[in-house]
Structures are given as C-alpha cells and as structure tokens.
Design a protein around this motif. Sequence first.
Motif, PDB file in Angstrom:
ATOM      1  N   ASN A 197       0.857  -1.246   0.035  1.00 45.11           N
ATOM      2  CA  ASN A 197      -0.001   0.136   0.030  1.00 45.11           C
ATOM      3  C   ASN A 197       0.924   1.246  -0.099  1.00 45.11           C
ATOM      4  O   ASN A 197       0.427   2.287  -0.702  1.00 45.11           O
ATOM      5  CB  ASN A 197      -0.810   0.151   1.261  1.00 45.11           C
ATOM      6  N   SER A 233      -0.989  -0.654  -8.218  1.00 50.76           N
ATOM      7  CA  SER A 233      -2.117  -1.079  -7.616  1.00 50.76           C
ATOM      8  C   SER A 233      -2.661  -2.378  -7.879  1.00 50.76           C
ATOM      9  O   SER A 233      -2.931  -2.945  -6.962  1.00 50.76           O
ATOM     10  CB  SER A 233      -3.323  -0.017  -8.057  1.00 50.76           C
ATOM     11  N   ALA A 273      -0.201  -4.591  -5.896  1.00 46.36           N
ATOM     12  CA  ALA A 273      -0.582  -4.458  -4.445  1.00 46.36           C
ATOM     13  C   ALA A 273      -1.687  -5.633  -4.252  1.00 46.36           C
ATOM     14  O   ALA A 273      -1.725  -6.491  -3.317  1.00 46.36           O
ATOM     15  CB  ALA A 273      -0.992  -3.249  -3.906  1.00 46.36           C
ATOM     16  N   LYS A 298      -9.152  -3.529  -2.113  1.00 50.65           N
ATOM     17  CA  LYS A 298      -8.883  -2.099  -2.321  1.00 50.65           C
ATOM     18  C   LYS A 298      -8.498  -1.422  -0.768  1.00 50.65           C
ATOM     19  O   LYS A 298      -9.171  -2.010   0.287  1.00 50.65           O
ATOM     20  CB  LYS A 298     -10.043  -1.297  -2.939  1.00 50.65           C
TER      21      LYS A 298
END
Length: 435
Positions: A47, A130, A133, A435
Amino acid sequence: MKTKSIVLSVLFLFGSAIITAQERKIMSLKEAVSLVVSNSNEVVLANTKVATSKLELETMKNNQYPTIKVSGQYLRLTNANVNSNLGGSGTALDVSQLLLGQANVSMPIFSGFKLKNSIAASENLYQAQSFTASHTKEALALEVVELFATLYKSNEMVTLLNENIKSAQQRTKDFSAMVDNGLLARNDLLKTQLQESNLELSLATAIKNVNVVNYQLATLLRLPENTIIDIDIETVKSDMAKNQLLTTSALRNDLEALSFQQKATEAGIKIAKAGYYPSLSLTGGYIALDLKNVISVSNAMNFGVGFNYDLSSIFKNGKEVKLAKSKSDQTKQAIAILSDKIKEETQQAQENYMLSLKQNKVYALAVEQSTENYRIIKDKYDNSLANTNDLLEADVQQLQSKINLALCQADIALKYYQLQFASGKLINSFNLSTK
C-alpha cells in the motif's frame, strides 16, 4: 514401559499447563484472510508503494502548470565609481545602493508531447502498482489457506494418533497380562510395544508440526506469539459451500499489472521520440529597478515566446528511441509468457481439485473397508485364526485410511482455493475487497 508412560504423562501435563496459559482464538478461514489483507507487513509495504506511485503521478501533473518565480535584491554599494551619460553631465555620481525586483512566468505550450506522455506513463505505472498490491494480497491469502490446511491436517493427525495410542496402550496392557499368564509369546508383546513406541514418535512429530505451523500463521496474521489458533472447520466448510455457488469473473492481478507496465513502456517510446522536436513556452515578467541617484525603472512588463531545440538530438535520440522500444518488447514477451503460465496453472489447479474430489470418495470407502477388515482380523485373532502380525497390520491399515481421509478433506478445500487463486478470484470468493 511404565517409566516411559510416567515421563510422557508428566510432559503432557506440563505441555497442557503451558497451552492453558496461552490465548486460544477460534478463527474461520475468511477471518484469517481478512486479517492478512489488512494487517500484514507485506500489505502495508504494498500500500505504501501504491501511495508513492500516486504522489509521483501528481508530481508529474504539476509540470502542466505555469512556473512563477519572484526574486528581489537589496545591495549596498561601497565606493562605487559610476559615470553616467544621462543628462550629458559626465560627472561621477554618488551611488550607495541598488534595489532590484523581478517576477517571471513560464508556461510550456509544446515539447513534442513529452509532458502529455510522461503523465500517461505515470498513470499507467500507478495502475500497475495498484494491481501489484492486489496480487500481493491474493498471494498472502493463498499462503493463509495453505497454512490453514496444514494446521488442520496436523491437528487431525494429533487427534487420530492420540486415539490410536490409547488402543495400542490397552493392547499392550492386555498382551502383557497374557504373557504373565503364559498365554502369549513375549515376542508378540514386543511387537505391540514397538508399534506403541512408533505411534508415540509420530504423535511427537505431529505436535511439533502443529506448533510450528501455528506460530507461522500467528506471525503472518500479526497476532500475539502465544496465540493458539483453533480452526472453525464448520464455518470453513459452510463458507466454501457458499463460495461454490457464487459466479465471479476476474483477471489475474499480476497479468493486469504487467499490461499497465506495457502501456507505460509504449508511452516511454513517445517520450523518447519527443526529443526530435523543439520545445516552446510562453514567457512573461515584470522588473523594477532603482539605482540610487542614477536610474529608476518601474512597470517594466515583458512577454514573449521561448524556443529551445537541441540539434544534437537529431543524431543521439535514435538510440533513446530504440532503447524504449526494446523495453516495450521485453514487457510484451513477459505478458505472453505469464499468460501461458496462468493457463497452465489454472488447468493444473482444475485437475488437482477434481482429483481431490475423487480421492475423497475412495478414501471414505477405504475407511469402511479397513474398519471392517480390522473387525474380522480381530475376531480371527481372538479365535486363534490370525497371528499378531495380521492384527497389527490391520490396525495400521485402519489408522492410515483414517489419516488419508482426514488429509484429503483438507486437500479438497486447499485445491479449491488454489484454483480460485489461479483464476484470480481468491479474495473475491470470500467477498472481500483488495482495495
């Protein structure tokens, strides 16, 4: 044997006292996955990388805005010899200070689309980070699933071995009495004692495996080191049954990350080609000047167009373009390789899952067969129609069939979730967000 039994009993009581002092936590697989995707150090790092990539994108976007600079100076002049032709006097002037202030504005209007493509590259790199991750979270979730399966298997081994050891101890006790009464050869007693010793060694190994896996799982979930995790197997079975009814579609996050990296390299080619073009910018400014006793200037506005072109780029920039194209080709090849690998992993995971379902049916039947076989051999042994070797062998077969069934039931869940991971749907199958 009595001494060894006393020692084992003491160790068991001591171990029980330690476990009692530890914190026990009942946990379902969904809860464990939820913990790891929110608390683990790897997720925190992933993150942080995403946040860094977003800041890099925002920093790149700032280059679209005008550059405004303001400066000012106040200078004391000592013994300055200043001659001025203003007014025609030609005499030396007493100048002791200089005041200078200016403001400049520069706005890029064209740079071979370098700025536009740089922003596009940064956006794609941010998206790639993103998805990287998200893939990290999927990989950690799979690690939790594998540790859960291993812990469940180890616990089942401990339970089955404990049950079998009780039977073996009772058999040893019965055989010992028979030897004392001259009804059984001592050699048969030694065989039962050997089997009991082997079971105790297997139990010690199984307990060690439980402790090791439990510690690994607690560490991964960032729980206190002394936490004993009790698997809520019924909730795991219930969640898995619900998950199989869900129809979710997803793509592998690692492939998506690589796809955005490919888009970034394509933008990199355009950035390299921008070196062939000149750069233009709008400029403007304001100057105020006061040289004491000589000149005073105010409201001196200026504006115009700035032009810059590196002529050497005509010869040098070709290599930059080739380098950017080569990086883009590497990424394309990596995507092709990963795509084939994902297909292979998915097909293999599907086959492994189907095999585990078939194995479960076979092992369930084997438990019935081995249990009946042991009953028959026991009856024969009691009627002197079978020897001790036959009895012990039937007992081992019965234990092994129960172990195989217990391990296979854990494998069904493991293979199912490995299939979800290969398909890029592992966390989605738990109704959790990455998320």
